[in-house]
Design a protein around this motif. Structure first.
Motif, PDB file in Angstrom:
ATOM      1  N   GLU A 106      44.890  49.003  36.780  1.00 34.44           N
ATOM      2  CA  GLU A 106      45.249  48.214  37.946  1.00 34.44           C
ATOM      3  C   GLU A 106      44.896  48.931  39.168  1.00 34.44           C
ATOM      4  O   GLU A 106      44.153  48.445  40.188  1.00 34.44           O
ATOM      5  N   ARG A 109      40.976  49.962  39.515  1.00 31.60           N
ATOM      6  CA  ARG A 109      40.380  48.769  39.974  1.00 31.60           C
ATOM      7  C   ARG A 109      40.265  48.578  41.470  1.00 31.60           C
ATOM      8  O   ARG A 109      39.317  48.371  42.154  1.00 31.60           O
ATOM      9  N   ARG A 113      37.429  48.679  44.096  1.00 28.78           N
ATOM     10  CA  ARG A 113      37.279  47.404  45.301  1.00 28.78           C
ATOM     11  C   ARG A 113      37.093  48.054  46.493  1.00 28.78           C
ATOM     12  O   ARG A 113      36.260  47.681  47.242  1.00 28.78           O
ATOM     13  N   TYR A 163      34.704  46.332  35.514  1.00 23.55           N
ATOM     14  CA  TYR A 163      35.490  45.329  36.491  1.00 23.55           C
ATOM     15  C   TYR A 163      34.340  44.482  37.187  1.00 23.55           C
ATOM     16  O   TYR A 163      34.049  44.283  38.199  1.00 23.55           O
ATOM     17  N   PRO A 164      33.816  43.456  36.088  1.00 23.35           N
ATOM     18  CA  PRO A 164      32.820  42.748  36.556  1.00 23.35           C
ATOM     19  C   PRO A 164      33.300  41.601  37.536  1.00 23.35           C
ATOM     20  O   PRO A 164      32.523  41.160  38.252  1.00 23.35           O
ATOM     21  N   GLU A 165      34.586  41.468  37.598  1.00 25.93           N
ATOM     22  CA  GLU A 165      35.151  40.509  38.617  1.00 25.93           C
ATOM     23  C   GLU A 165      34.999  41.050  39.926  1.00 25.93           C
ATOM     24  O   GLU A 165      34.788  39.983  40.987  1.00 25.93           O
ATOM     25  N   LEU A 166      34.793  42.282  40.296  1.00 25.30           N
ATOM     26  CA  LEU A 166      34.327  42.872  41.402  1.00 25.30           C
ATOM     27  C   LEU A 166      32.918  42.371  41.956  1.00 25.30           C
ATOM     28  O   LEU A 166      32.534  41.913  43.074  1.00 25.30           O
ATOM     29  N   GLU A 168      31.439  40.135  40.587  1.00 17.75           N
ATOM     30  CA  GLU A 168      31.272  38.719  40.840  1.00 17.75           C
ATOM     31  C   GLU A 168      31.874  38.071  42.204  1.00 17.75           C
ATOM     32  O   GLU A 168      31.327  36.989  42.570  1.00 17.75           O
ATOM     33  N   ALA A 169      32.725  39.006  42.861  1.00 17.69           N
ATOM     34  CA  ALA A 169      32.987  38.591  43.996  1.00 17.69           C
ATOM     35  C   ALA A 169      32.086  39.060  45.121  1.00 17.69           C
ATOM     36  O   ALA A 169      32.420  39.224  46.535  1.00 17.69           O
TER      37      ALA A 169
END
Length: 259
Positions: A106, A109, A113, A163-166, A168-169
């Motif tokens: 957590e 990440r 970010r 952390y692929p969500e980063l 993607e954002a």
């Protein structure tokens, strides 16, 4: 900004590496002022953009048992005033609990970010290794900051699949040039910054953290003495003051790409 490197050669050469943006990570409000406020004041005076990320709210600090609910807000306000004195206005918080910080995914990440958002030339952080000479430098939260930031810097920061969500954002992978660490073991120090001209400014920033220092005079004497000793270790002229760092070249000319 005047810099000085020891015989243990620093990978950072100020004549060949221009710093335009720096992101600093610490555990508590006041850590950055004790560790690097002189260097930061010199950077901002030279036009460098400096941002802070404080990982905890400092809620376990202070001395008054009757004002525990007020501590976080007080320390936040102190940090903002202290930062302004050395030219910093951009401050981020991760709002972790003071004394409970861990290098969790957590936290890592969120470090990735923020670095991907700001894309600094230098990330400055507390050191992940314990300092046995002055163990007070090695609060468990300090070590956790160093470990979390080091893990974030490599490989997650530059791995587009971490952390692929980063990604993607819209926060694309980023290769950080330099990691500067402070408050670690003396034998790791390889870069000394002459901050003789910034001593008063550094102390003014530290003084703002009044909730943490019941004996201001003793604190003042200690900080001045430590900075003189640091300059001696770095081979600076007698009477000079310095801050010391362990500089790591994360992505330099000889770096081989790969995870």
């Amino acid at each position: 900004m005047e810099t000085f490197a020891t015989q243990v050669h620093s990978p950072f050469d100020p004549e060949h590496h221009r710093i335009e943006r720096v992101l600093c990570f610490t555990a508590h409000p006041d850590d950055i002022d004790f560790g690097a406020a002189g260097t930061i004041a010199a950077w901002t005076a030279a036009g460098v953009q400096v941002s802070y990320c404080i990982m905890t709210d400092g809620d376990a600090g202070g001395f008054d048992p009757d004002k525990r609910e007020e501590v976080s807000g007080l320390r936040n306000a102190e940090q903002r005033r202290a930062a302004a004195l050395v030219g910093v206005t951009d401050i981020h918080y991760l709002h972790q609990r003071d004394g409970y910080l861990e290098p969790s995914h957590e936290v890592i990440r969120e470090v990735v970010r923020l670095i991907r958002q700001l894309r600094p030339d230098v990330v400055l952080s507390m050191h992940p290794e314990r300092n046995w000479t002055r163990i007070q430098k090695s609060h468990p939260d300090h070590l956790a900051v160093g470990e979390a930031v080091t893990r974030a810097v490599y490989p997650a920061l530059e791995n587009p699949f971490a952390y692929p969500e980063l990604a993607e954002a819209g926060l694309e992978a980023y290769k950080l040039p330099y990691l500067w660490l402070f408050a670690g073991p003396e034998e790791r120090e390889n870069h000394f910054v002459d901050v003789t001209g910034q001593v008063d400014g550094k102390l003014a920033a530290i003084h703002v953290h009044a909730s943490q220092h019941p004996d201001v005079d003793a604190m003042d004497r200690t900080v001045r003495t430590l900075m003189l000793r640091t300059a001696e270790r770095g081979g600076l002229p007698a009477g000079h003051s310095a801050e010391a760092f362990h500089v790591v070249s994360v992505n330099g000319p000889g770096t081989i790409a790969g995870f």
